[in-house]
Design a protein around this motif. Structure first.
Motif: not given
Length: 233
Positions: A1-14
């Protein structure tokens, strides 16, 4: 699956780390000031941003025609607008105040306990939530979900933050350095206390739940919750 991260803080990096371990690819990353990659190539978007940017991020994903999973709290005044937009576009959307599998089991346990305790008015119910000092909203979205679960099965009609209103469920919000999230429900009488608690040890539980939700929603249209994903309740 290809995912977009809308928000790349601590949770986005996890999420990026754990998604890679599950064989997925991150094709787009967005912060409040910049973006990288191609959103239209994503199969699903996961939003862990801020209360100020969540609405814009969710609409962006839905406008692009991809399912959106949002775990950002503090923006729910726009929830009806978002759900109508999703329905009008025949889109796919999941919002959860908390994506942890354990927390969602805790939600279910909380409702069952509230049903039992409703017959025992001598027990006063209250909620305590503890988070890290960087958390912007209080009470937490998870604590509000817990309160709403109790309200569904009791005579209480509302919740209050750090106030002693006898007709409301009191939520105490505490902020302590590097606490991932602890939620407790107390039923207190003059002679004893009954309590249940969920304590997060890391952000991994939230991230794995969000990834599971993205995997689950790929072939579906509509507005869903984690109860749908986990088939509980």
């Amino acid at each position: 699956m290809k995912i977009a991260l809308l928000g790349y803080g601590k949770m986005g990096k996890t999420i990026e780390r754990l998604a890679s371990e599950r064989g997925h690819t991150i094709v787009y990353k967005k912060t409040s000031s910049a973006s990288e990659g191609e959103l239209h190539k994503a199969d699903a978007a996961i939003d862990f941003s801020t209360p100020e940017t969540a609405e814009k991020n969710i609409l962006l994903g839905l406008e692009t025609g991809i399912p959106v999973i949002s775990g950002t709290t503090g923006w729910l005044e726009a929830f009806q607008k978002i759900t109508k937009f999703c329905q009008d576009r025949n889109g796919s959307f999941i919002y959860a105040s908390n994506f942890s599998v354990g927390v969602n089991l805790f939600f279910q346990l909380n409702e069952q306990l509230a049903t039992v305790m409703n017959s025992w008015p001598e027990y006063k119910v209250s909620i305590e939530e503890i988070h890290h000092t960087q958390k912007k909203d209080a009470p937490s979205g998870t604590a509000i979900t817990v309160a709403e679960g109790i309200i569904k099965h009791s005579e209480k009609k509302k919740w209050t933050l750090n106030e002693g209103d006898p007709d409301a469920i009191e939520i105490k919000a505490r902020r302590i350095d590097d606490v991932k999230g602890t939620h407790s429900v107390y039923y207190t009488s003059e002679i004893d206390t009954i309590s249940i608690k969920h304590e997060a040890h890391s952000r991994d539980g939230f991230a794995i739940g969000a990834i599971m939700a993205a995997e689950w929603i790929l072939d579906k249209k509509g507005i869903f919750t984690m109860k749908d994903v986990l088939e509980i309740g």
